[in-house]
Design a protein around this motif. Structure first.
Motif, mmCIF file in Angstrom:
data_model
loop_
_atom_site.group_PDB
_atom_site.id
_atom_site.type_symbol
_atom_site.label_atom_id
_atom_site.label_comp_id
_atom_site.label_asym_id
_atom_site.label_seq_id
_atom_site.Cartn_x
_atom_site.Cartn_y
_atom_site.Cartn_z
ATOM 1 N N ALA A 65 0.836 -1.208 0.000
ATOM 2 C CA ALA A 65 0.000 0.000 0.000
ATOM 3 C C ALA A 65 0.870 1.257 0.000
ATOM 4 O O ALA A 65 0.588 2.215 -0.724
ATOM 5 C CB ALA A 65 -0.929 -0.003 1.209
ATOM 6 N N LEU A 66 1.938 1.254 0.791
ATOM 7 C CA LEU A 66 2.820 2.433 0.844
ATOM 8 C C LEU A 66 3.530 2.645 -0.489
ATOM 9 O O LEU A 66 3.601 3.785 -0.987
ATOM 10 C CB LEU A 66 3.841 2.254 1.969
ATOM 11 N N LEU A 67 4.045 1.568 -1.071
ATOM 12 C CA LEU A 67 4.767 1.710 -2.345
ATOM 13 C C LEU A 67 3.836 2.176 -3.458
ATOM 14 O O LEU A 67 4.167 3.108 -4.218
ATOM 15 C CB LEU A 67 5.416 0.380 -2.719
ATOM 16 N N PHE A 68 2.676 1.534 -3.579
ATOM 17 C CA PHE A 68 1.747 1.927 -4.632
ATOM 18 C C PHE A 68 1.209 3.335 -4.399
ATOM 19 O O PHE A 68 1.051 4.101 -5.350
ATOM 20 C CB PHE A 68 0.584 0.930 -4.705
ATOM 21 N N GLY A 69 0.910 3.664 -3.138
ATOM 22 C CA GLY A 69 0.424 5.006 -2.847
ATOM 23 C C GLY A 69 1.436 6.065 -3.226
ATOM 24 O O GLY A 69 1.088 7.108 -3.797
ATOM 25 N N LEU A 70 2.713 5.803 -2.945
ATOM 26 C CA LEU A 70 3.766 6.759 -3.309
ATOM 27 C C LEU A 70 3.876 6.904 -4.828
ATOM 28 O O LEU A 70 3.940 8.031 -5.354
ATOM 29 C CB LEU A 70 5.093 6.292 -2.712
ATOM 30 N N LEU A 71 3.878 5.771 -5.536
ATOM 31 C CA LEU A 71 3.986 5.833 -7.000
ATOM 32 C C LEU A 71 2.772 6.510 -7.625
ATOM 33 O O LEU A 71 2.903 7.330 -8.544
ATOM 34 C CB LEU A 71 4.143 4.409 -7.560
ATOM 35 N N GLY A 73 0.696 8.672 -6.190
ATOM 36 C CA GLY A 73 0.710 10.099 -5.867
ATOM 37 C C GLY A 73 1.701 10.865 -6.724
ATOM 38 O O GLY A 73 1.407 11.973 -7.202
ATOM 39 N N LEU A 74 2.898 10.293 -6.949
ATOM 40 C CA LEU A 74 3.893 10.962 -7.799
ATOM 41 C C LEU A 74 3.419 11.052 -9.245
ATOM 42 O O LEU A 74 3.665 12.062 -9.923
ATOM 43 C CB LEU A 74 5.225 10.204 -7.729
ATOM 44 N N ALA A 75 2.743 10.013 -9.715
ATOM 45 C CA ALA A 75 2.237 10.036 -11.093
ATOM 46 C C ALA A 75 1.187 11.133 -11.267
ATOM 47 O O ALA A 75 1.221 11.895 -12.251
ATOM 48 C CB ALA A 75 1.655 8.670 -11.460
ATOM 49 N N ILE A 76 0.239 11.231 -10.326
ATOM 50 C CA ILE A 76 -0.791 12.261 -10.412
ATOM 51 C C ILE A 76 -0.172 13.642 -10.256
ATOM 52 O O ILE A 76 -0.543 14.603 -10.955
ATOM 53 C CB ILE A 76 -1.869 12.026 -9.341
ATOM 54 N N PHE A 77 0.791 13.772 -9.343
ATOM 55 C CA PHE A 77 1.463 15.050 -9.143
ATOM 56 C C PHE A 77 2.171 15.498 -10.416
ATOM 57 O O PHE A 77 2.055 16.659 -10.845
ATOM 58 C CB PHE A 77 2.464 14.918 -7.993
ATOM 59 N N ASN A 78 2.899 14.593 -11.043
ATOM 60 C CA ASN A 78 3.618 14.943 -12.265
ATOM 61 C C ASN A 78 2.651 15.292 -13.392
ATOM 62 O O ASN A 78 2.899 16.232 -14.174
ATOM 63 C CB ASN A 78 4.507 13.775 -12.676
ATOM 64 N N MET A 79 1.539 14.573 -13.471
ATOM 65 C CA MET A 79 0.551 14.852 -14.511
ATOM 66 C C MET A 79 -0.086 16.223 -14.314
ATOM 67 O O MET A 79 -0.230 17.008 -15.263
ATOM 68 C CB MET A 79 -0.514 13.754 -14.502
ATOM 69 N N ASP A 80 -0.460 16.542 -13.067
ATOM 70 C CA ASP A 80 -1.050 17.849 -12.787
ATOM 71 C C ASP A 80 -0.054 18.972 -13.053
ATOM 72 O O ASP A 80 -0.405 20.037 -13.568
ATOM 73 C CB ASP A 80 -1.520 17.921 -11.335
ATOM 74 N N ARG A 81 1.173 18.744 -12.676
ATOM 75 C CA ARG A 81 2.218 19.758 -12.896
ATOM 76 C C ARG A 81 2.398 20.041 -14.387
ATOM 77 O O ARG A 81 2.529 21.198 -14.808
ATOM 78 C CB ARG A 81 3.522 19.270 -12.282
ATOM 79 N N TYR A 82 2.367 18.992 -15.177
ATOM 80 C CA TYR A 82 2.493 19.175 -16.618
ATOM 81 C C TYR A 82 1.259 19.871 -17.198
ATOM 82 O O TYR A 82 1.376 20.748 -18.059
ATOM 83 C CB TYR A 82 2.690 17.820 -17.297
ATOM 84 N N ILE A 83 0.075 19.474 -16.720
ATOM 85 C CA ILE A 83 -1.162 20.071 -17.235
ATOM 86 C C ILE A 83 -1.165 21.578 -17.027
ATOM 87 O O ILE A 83 -1.479 22.357 -17.939
ATOM 88 C CB ILE A 83 -2.376 19.431 -16.547
#
Length: 364
Positions: A65-71, A73-83
């Motif tokens: 859960a911790l590993l997937f949650g971190l990955l 969250g980083l994926a959504i963060f990077n996507m929002d940052r790019y958007i």
């Protein structure tokens, strides 16, 4: 505070050296960056919570859960940052909206995905009660299905047992009536079916003999019924009917605790409706508003960027991009000219060399 400000600038995707020159625009991009950061944080929490239920019961469920949650969250963060950073504020309003349309649709989808696991946590108690009801209904339906299949498979034996029980009940009623008549015969009560002679005379003995025969036959019936019931019970044991018992108390709680993400998600959907199929307005709007809140929160950075006016930072960045493109074009032209000159010089050298070779051959 400077480090926090720079971190949120980085989250918003701005050019920090340029935004540092315009203090009036800095807070806006701090707010945008903070919104993007917390959106990624909520995505990490919801993704980790969802995967925790997928692997619940295993020894490494928390680690997964911790590993997937971190990955996630980083994926959504990077996507929002790019958007947000890719919206060109120097274009017209209509063009900006066209640029943002697919990004807004993507943000809506991300908001729905983020909201669902958190909704499961918010309505955890209600979901548990719904799961109890659902599991019990499923178990009752399963047991009813098995019973119907058993009744169809052993219909002859069940019919015979029912017939024997009906005969037993009728015989028990007849014996009860005959005992009353025997008592009346013994005490000399005169009726249509009694002689009225007091004492244990021939009529009483005759009734007693008939009553003994009926009781013997009743014992035989009861023995046959018992044998049939033992046989049917063995068949139920063989078919697995006796192993399917309704869960209650602690056993039901254990099953609810092990419920997976799919069952919990289905239970959350069922909370929107009553048992008669009508909409439960309280739960329906509560769940809907939570989802809309996360969708709005996910779309907020894009909306802020679209609604904000073209500021000094956007103008400077646009001018700097034009200068970079101009210098890049000039450098490219210079490289092409240098390559052309080198190529022409090489051709001229080859021509002169070939000319000297031909002159030498003519002289010879």
């Amino acid at each position: 505070m400077n480090k926090v400000t720079q971190f949120f600038w980085w989250c918003s995707g701005v050019h920090q050296a340029t935004i540092a020159k315009y203090p009036a625009e800095q807070n806006k991009y701090v707010g945008i960056g903070a919104t993007i950061f917390f959106t990624g944080l909520f995505a990490a929490l919801s993704g980790g919570y969802a995967l925790y239920f997928v692997f619940s019961g295993t020894s490494f469920s928390i680690v997964y859960a911790l590993l997937f949650g971190l990955l996630w969250g980083l994926a959504i963060f990077n996507m929002d940052r790019y958007i947000v950073s890719s919206i060109n504020k120097n274009a017209s309003g209509g063009k900006q909206f066209l640029q943002a349309t697919p990004r807004i649709l993507l943000a809506v989808l991300i908001g729905i995905v983020i909201a669902r696991p958190l909704e499961l946590k918010v309505f955890d108690k209600e979901i548990r009660e719904q799961l109890r009801t659902t599991y019990l209904d499923r178990q009752r339906a399963h047991i009813d299905t098995l019973n119907k299949a058993f009744e169809g498979k052993y219909a002859i034996e069940l019919a015979k047992t029912a017939e024997l029980k009906t005969e037993r009940d009728s015989l028990e009623s007849a014996i009860k009536s005959d005992r009353i008549k025997l008592k009346m015969e013994t005490f000399g009560e005169k009726t249509v079916e009694t002689s009225g002679i007091v004492g244990y005379g021939p009529y009483a003995k005759q009734r007693q003999a008939e009553l003994d025969k009926q009781e013997q036959y009743l014992d035989t019936l009861r023995s046959r019924i018992q044998q049939q019931e033992i046989y049917l019970r063995q068949r139920k044991q063989f078919e697995g009917l006796l192993d399917n018992q309704l869960l209650t108390g602690g056993s039901l709680d254990s099953v609810v605790n092990l419920a997976g993400f799919a069952d919990r998600n289905a239970a959350l959907g069922n909370l929107k409706y009553n048992q008669d199929g009508s909409v439960n307005s309280t739960n329906y709007w509560s769940i809907t508003f939570i989802m809309l809140l996360f969708i709005f929160f996910e779309c907020l950075p894009v909306f802020v960027k679209l609604m904000s006016a073209r500021d000094a930072y956007d103008i400077t960045l646009y001018d700097q991009q034009k200068v970079d493109i101009h210098h890049s074009g000039k450098n490219r032209d210079a490289e092409i000219n240098a390559m052309d000159q080198t190529h022409d010089h090489h051709i001229q050298t080859l021509i002169h060399r070939r000319t000297r070779e031909l002159d030498a051959e003519d002289y010879t």
